[in-house]
Enzyme design. Structure first.
Site, mmCIF file in Angstrom:
data_model
loop_
_atom_site.group_PDB
_atom_site.id
_atom_site.type_symbol
_atom_site.label_atom_id
_atom_site.label_comp_id
_atom_site.label_asym_id
_atom_site.label_seq_id
_atom_site.Cartn_x
_atom_site.Cartn_y
_atom_site.Cartn_z
ATOM 1 N N LEU A 1 0.847 -1.188 0.000
ATOM 2 C CA LEU A 1 0.000 0.000 0.000
ATOM 3 C C LEU A 1 0.886 1.243 0.000
ATOM 4 C CD1 LEU A 1 -1.328 -2.361 1.908
ATOM 5 C CD2 LEU A 1 -3.009 -0.611 2.426
ATOM 6 N N GLY B 1 1.532 4.221 4.646
ATOM 7 C CA GLY B 1 2.356 3.320 3.848
ATOM 8 C C GLY B 1 2.580 1.998 4.550
ATOM 9 N N SER B 2 2.252 0.868 3.892
ATOM 10 C CA SER B 2 2.317 -0.399 4.616
ATOM 11 C C SER B 2 2.178 -1.575 3.651
ATOM 12 C CB SER B 2 1.200 -0.455 5.655
ATOM 13 O OG SER B 2 -0.056 -0.230 5.029
ATOM 14 N N ARG B 3 1.955 -2.732 4.243
ATOM 15 C CA ARG B 3 1.798 -3.968 3.475
ATOM 16 C C ARG B 3 0.843 -4.890 4.224
ATOM 17 N NH1 ARG B 3 6.800 -7.715 1.322
ATOM 18 N NH2 ARG B 3 5.812 -9.748 1.483
#
Length: 225
Positions: A106, A194-196
């Site tokens: 993301l 911001g990530s996963r």
């Protein structure tokens, strides 16, 4: 996607997690612009821009989850950066036999609300403190700060979904608790800036998506169970 659908995505109401950011930046923008000093006006302008960014980042649009049963849908917006067979997170006690892991990255421009990929019961939640590497890297799944959920389906099979902090992200929010039951597509958390999100499928299930494909959380079908 129609123009109306695009506008609904951009101007969707913010997630409740946005409130402290919106209140602080909104107050800063008003006060900064009212005070008759150049520095405070500059700060007021910066606060106003951050207010607009928060409105966009924390947007929480409604999604239409497929009604067909026995589907696994995308737990997050973004694009797929890897699909590979690996052992499930050890903290979830799901064994060490390799299963398919689908990783969705993301960016700060994506909707960051996480949605439950399957219908089932949350039977374990495990938080793991870690680093803040770029979430698009494969090693982020093992090294970064993460929050892992084990979800047990009605037939006893298990799915894991893992929220992973990224290079900018510094806070994982999870509303789920052990014992809670979810329907496919329901909201369960959010990762800031911001990530996963990784999805681990049951051993007998194969992903229907490809690396590089864009995901729409709660809507895109990732596998048939």
């Amino acid at each position: 996607m129609s123009l109306i659908q695009s506008l609904k995505l951009v101007i969707a109401p913010p997630h409740p997690a946005a409130r402290p950011f919106l209140l602080a930046s909104g107050a800063g923008a008003i006060i900064g612009r009212l005070l008759p000093f150049r520095v405070t006006r500059w700060l007021g302008t910066a606060s106003g821009l951050f207010f607009g960014f928060c409105l966009y980042f924390f947007r929480d649009p409604e999604r239409v989850t497929p009604a067909e049963p026995n589907l696994a849908v995308a737990p997050a917006d973004g694009h797929i950066v890897s699909i590979e067979k690996v052992a499930p997170p050890p903290e979830l006690d799901m064994g060490d036999a390799p299963v398919w892991r689908v990783a969705t990255f993301l960016s700060v421009l994506d909707v960051h609300v996480n949605r439950m990929p399957v219908a089932g019961t949350v039977t374990r939640i495990a938080y793991h403190a870690g680093q803040f590497l770029n979430a698009s890297l494969d090693k982020a799944s093992e090294l970064n700060e993460r929050n892992a959920l084990r979800v047990t389906l009605k037939d006893g099979r298990q799915v894991a979904v893992v929220q992973i902090a990224g290079l900018i992200a510094r806070r994982i929010l999870c509303d789920a608790e052990e014992g809670m039951q979810y329907e496919t597509g329901e909201r369960f958390g959010l990762i800031r800036f911001g990530s996963r999100t990784d999805l681990y499928l049951p051993p007998d299930v194969t992903p229907l998506v490809e690396v590089g494909q864009t995901m729409i959380g709660g809507e895109t079908v990732m596998a048939r169970l």
